[in-house]
Design a protein around this motif. Sequence first.
Motif, PDB file in Angstrom:
ATOM      1  N   ALA A   3       0.607  -1.427  -0.209  1.00 12.29           N
ATOM      2  CA  ALA A   3       0.319  -0.132   0.095  1.00 12.29           C
ATOM      3  C   ALA A   3       0.634   1.339   0.074  1.00 12.29           C
ATOM      4  N   ASP A   4       0.027   2.670  -0.265  1.00 12.10           N
ATOM      5  CA  ASP A   4       1.126   3.699  -0.549  1.00 12.10           C
ATOM      6  C   ASP A   4       0.035   4.619   0.596  1.00 12.10           C
ATOM      7  N   ILE A   5       0.525   4.108   1.567  1.00 11.79           N
ATOM      8  CA  ILE A   5       0.184   5.139   2.672  1.00 11.79           C
ATOM      9  C   ILE A   5       0.799   5.978   3.179  1.00 11.79           C
ATOM     10  N   THR A   6       0.823   7.947   3.429  1.00 12.98           N
ATOM     11  CA  THR A   6       1.259   8.196   4.406  1.00 12.98           C
ATOM     12  C   THR A   6       0.194   8.789   5.662  1.00 12.98           C
ATOM     13  N   VAL A   7       0.893   8.875   6.715  1.00 11.92           N
ATOM     14  CA  VAL A   7      -0.059   9.735   8.358  1.00 11.92           C
ATOM     15  C   VAL A   7       1.224  11.001   8.032  1.00 11.92           C
ATOM     16  N   SER A   8       0.175  11.366   8.938  1.00  8.28           N
ATOM     17  CA  SER A   8       0.784  12.616   9.406  1.00  8.28           C
ATOM     18  C   SER A   8      -0.100  13.458  10.060  1.00  8.28           C
ATOM     19  N   GLY A   9       0.276  12.630  11.876  1.00  6.65           N
ATOM     20  CA  GLY A   9      -0.585  13.434  13.445  1.00  6.65           C
ATOM     21  C   GLY A   9      -2.267  12.756  12.930  1.00  6.65           C
ATOM     22  N   ARG A  10      -2.863  12.812  12.440  1.00  2.00           N
ATOM     23  CA  ARG A  10      -4.158  12.355  12.654  1.00  2.00           C
ATOM     24  C   ARG A  10      -4.998  12.468  10.832  1.00  2.00           C
ATOM     25  N   ILE A  11      -4.188  11.730  10.129  1.00  2.00           N
ATOM     26  CA  ILE A  11      -4.510  12.406   8.747  1.00  2.00           C
ATOM     27  C   ILE A  11      -3.665  11.098   8.101  1.00  2.00           C
ATOM     28  N   ALA A  12      -3.938  10.579   6.831  1.00  2.00           N
ATOM     29  CA  ALA A  12      -3.369   9.868   6.614  1.00  2.00           C
ATOM     30  C   ALA A  12      -3.755   9.743   5.429  1.00  2.00           C
ATOM     31  N   ILE A  13      -3.251   9.762   4.274  1.00  2.00           N
ATOM     32  CA  ILE A  13      -3.024   9.653   2.325  1.00  2.00           C
ATOM     33  C   ILE A  13      -3.438   8.381   1.841  1.00  2.00           C
ATOM     34  N   VAL A  14      -4.181   7.878   1.489  1.00  2.00           N
ATOM     35  CA  VAL A  14      -4.250   6.823   0.727  1.00  2.00           C
ATOM     36  C   VAL A  14      -4.516   6.661  -0.530  1.00  2.00           C
ATOM     37  N   ASN A  15      -2.936   6.996  -0.856  1.00  2.00           N
ATOM     38  CA  ASN A  15      -2.797   6.587  -2.130  1.00  2.00           C
ATOM     39  C   ASN A  15      -3.056   4.864  -2.903  1.00  2.00           C
ATOM     40  N   GLY A  16      -4.385   5.073  -3.719  1.00  2.00           N
ATOM     41  CA  GLY A  16      -4.796   3.834  -4.679  1.00  2.00           C
ATOM     42  C   GLY A  16      -3.941   2.978  -4.975  1.00  2.00           C
ATOM     43  N   ALA A  17      -3.215   1.815  -4.386  1.00  2.00           N
ATOM     44  CA  ALA A  17      -2.252   0.761  -5.243  1.00  2.00           C
ATOM     45  C   ALA A  17      -2.896   0.110  -5.972  1.00  2.00           C
ATOM     46  N   ARG A  18      -2.336  -0.400  -6.974  1.00  2.00           N
ATOM     47  CA  ARG A  18      -2.974  -0.426  -8.276  1.00  2.00           C
ATOM     48  C   ARG A  18      -3.452  -2.481  -7.442  1.00  2.00           C
ATOM     49  N   ASN A  19      -2.354  -3.113  -6.796  1.00  2.00           N
ATOM     50  CA  ASN A  19      -2.064  -4.256  -6.316  1.00  2.00           C
ATOM     51  C   ASN A  19      -1.141  -4.698  -5.355  1.00  2.00           C
ATOM     52  N   LEU A  20      -2.281  -5.453  -3.609  1.00  2.00           N
ATOM     53  CA  LEU A  20      -1.377  -5.741  -2.685  1.00  2.00           C
ATOM     54  C   LEU A  20      -0.599  -7.017  -2.480  1.00  2.00           C
ATOM     55  N   TYR A  21       0.183  -6.767  -1.871  1.00  2.00           N
ATOM     56  CA  TYR A  21       1.127  -8.276  -2.042  1.00  2.00           C
ATOM     57  C   TYR A  21       0.430  -8.495  -1.160  1.00  2.00           C
ATOM     58  N   GLY A  22       0.569 -10.677  -0.939  1.00  2.00           N
ATOM     59  CA  GLY A  22       0.533 -10.865   0.983  1.00  2.00           C
ATOM     60  C   GLY A  22       2.383 -11.020   1.345  1.00  2.00           C
ATOM     61  N   THR A  23       2.405 -10.734   2.540  1.00  2.00           N
ATOM     62  CA  THR A  23       3.485 -10.985   3.212  1.00  2.00           C
ATOM     63  C   THR A  23       3.129 -10.986   4.463  1.00  2.00           C
ATOM     64  N   SER A  24       3.617 -11.651   5.697  1.00  2.00           N
ATOM     65  CA  SER A  24       3.872 -11.331   7.192  1.00  2.00           C
ATOM     66  C   SER A  24       3.330  -9.878   7.286  1.00  2.00           C
ATOM     67  N   VAL A  25       2.289  -9.760   8.674  1.00  2.00           N
ATOM     68  CA  VAL A  25       1.501  -8.859   9.357  1.00  2.00           C
ATOM     69  C   VAL A  25       1.808  -9.235  10.638  1.00  2.00           C
ATOM     70  N   ARG A  26       1.340  -8.151  10.890  1.00  2.00           N
ATOM     71  CA  ARG A  26       0.745  -8.453  12.287  1.00  2.00           C
ATOM     72  C   ARG A  26      -0.388  -7.317  12.980  1.00  2.00           C
ATOM     73  N   ALA A  27      -1.426  -7.870  13.933  1.00  2.00           N
ATOM     74  CA  ALA A  27      -2.333  -6.980  14.170  1.00  2.00           C
ATOM     75  C   ALA A  27      -1.504  -6.580  15.500  1.00  2.00           C
ATOM     76  N   THR A  28      -2.186  -5.010  15.500  1.00  2.00           N
ATOM     77  CA  THR A  28      -1.916  -3.728  16.836  1.00  2.00           C
ATOM     78  C   THR A  28      -2.730  -3.871  17.370  1.00  2.00           C
ATOM     79  N   ASP A  29      -4.699  -3.843  17.091  1.00  2.00           N
ATOM     80  CA  ASP A  29      -5.075  -2.986  17.365  1.00  2.00           C
ATOM     81  C   ASP A  29      -6.406  -4.479  16.990  1.00  2.00           C
TER      82      ASP A  29
END
Length: 425
Positions: free
Chosen positions: A344-370
Amino acid sequence: MDSLIINGKNRLGGTLCVHGAKNSALPVLAASAAVGGECVIYNCPDLSDVRATIRILNGLGCFASFENGTAVCDSRLLCENEIPDKSMRELRSSFIFMGALLSRTGKASMCAPGGCEIGMRPVDIHLSAFEQMGITVSIENGRITCEAPDGISGAQINLSFPSVGATENIILAAVKAKGFTYIRNAAREPEIEDLADFLNSCGAKISGAGDSTIVIEGVDSLHPCEFYVMPDRIEAASFLACAAVTGSTLTVQNAVPEHLSSVISVFEQSGCIFDCSDKIIRIKAPQRLHKMKTIRTMPYPGFPTDCQAIIMSMACVANGTTIINENIFENRFSHAGELNRMGADITVSGRIAIVNGARNLYGTSVRATDLRGGMALIIAGLAAYGQTRIDSVCYVDRGYEKIERDLAAAGADIRRESNGRVKSG
Ligand code: EPZ
């Protein structure tokens, strides 16, 4: 520690049934401690948070049990008004017991709930309202003790913020108070109405729940009742998001469309088409989602903060850029980093997140934090090419009942592993 393994890009179909709402079941179970009789609560979701609440009720001297979606709580022999620190650390929302125990015994003590993954979670609004009701509040070594030596008095309370938990705690403290309590700028979430419905079924006199002014006339006593918990609107939205990112047509049953008006309108911006009737929501998703207008999380009936993470996963695969403004909690973007690890292509600044829609996402290992961030990773895994492994799904189990069983039944390639071994659904 359990993990979920997802092989993405499967289309979903058929029907998913929404379970009872976690954020209604927890306050209703706590409220049963105030009743002093045997309450039967149907449509309780089988969640770790519900089971933790049952343990707390038993620790207070109640006879509480949970089986096949039904909780029974006989609080006649309640003999404690302290919540152990361990229980508070396991379930910070147990602070809702403060109002219930004050109402039942005139005293309650527990450690400050403390912060969690999404924010500091202060309780100042709760405590200042209690003080207006003649309740003394003392805080020592991180432990909060509230006491009403001369009984609880009704009061005119203006909330500085429509806090869900504070509104619930005040209602609970007020149900047997002397006189009338008025809560202005009250939270309007449907779960507040459900709690009021439960308490009114027990003989309370609460009016206006769901509006921004709630009136509680104190009564002398409450009696037990049987109650059916409302459907979980956040789980419904989560199922809809799974369909949205996989270009699927899906029916979500036992959902209340009116509870999701602000969410459905955002989904429609992304190109999803809905057909809603009494308790059914049918979604038809486009092959590729469109970007959505700026999303601002707000108190109900605005866009719910609990849907922010799941809509971010949708935005990751949408055409164009979506801006998300998280106005409720100060640290609720931790899933963004994990989504970026999937492409994904997400930029976070404080309470704002800018999400540039990616063409595709790809599986990998991730971890839930909440909790909701974990659900966002599941949604992303369904949309991704290849295999996604999600660790720390204990967070997800707090709010979703065997999510892999439901999604697999709808066609997702998803399984749970415990310490590397596949676990049956
Ligand atoms: C409830 O939390 C829900 N939890 C949350 O769901 C939900 O996100 C939240 O309401 C908002 O809708 C349960 O119902 C168990 P708040 P609650 O009091 O009551 C600030 C989930 O994922 N605040 O409305 O704790 C607070 O810091 C969970 O299911 C104060 O400043 O939410 C936050 O910024 C996460 N002082 C904002 O208000 C206070 O005394 C909203 O909090 C109380 C709150």
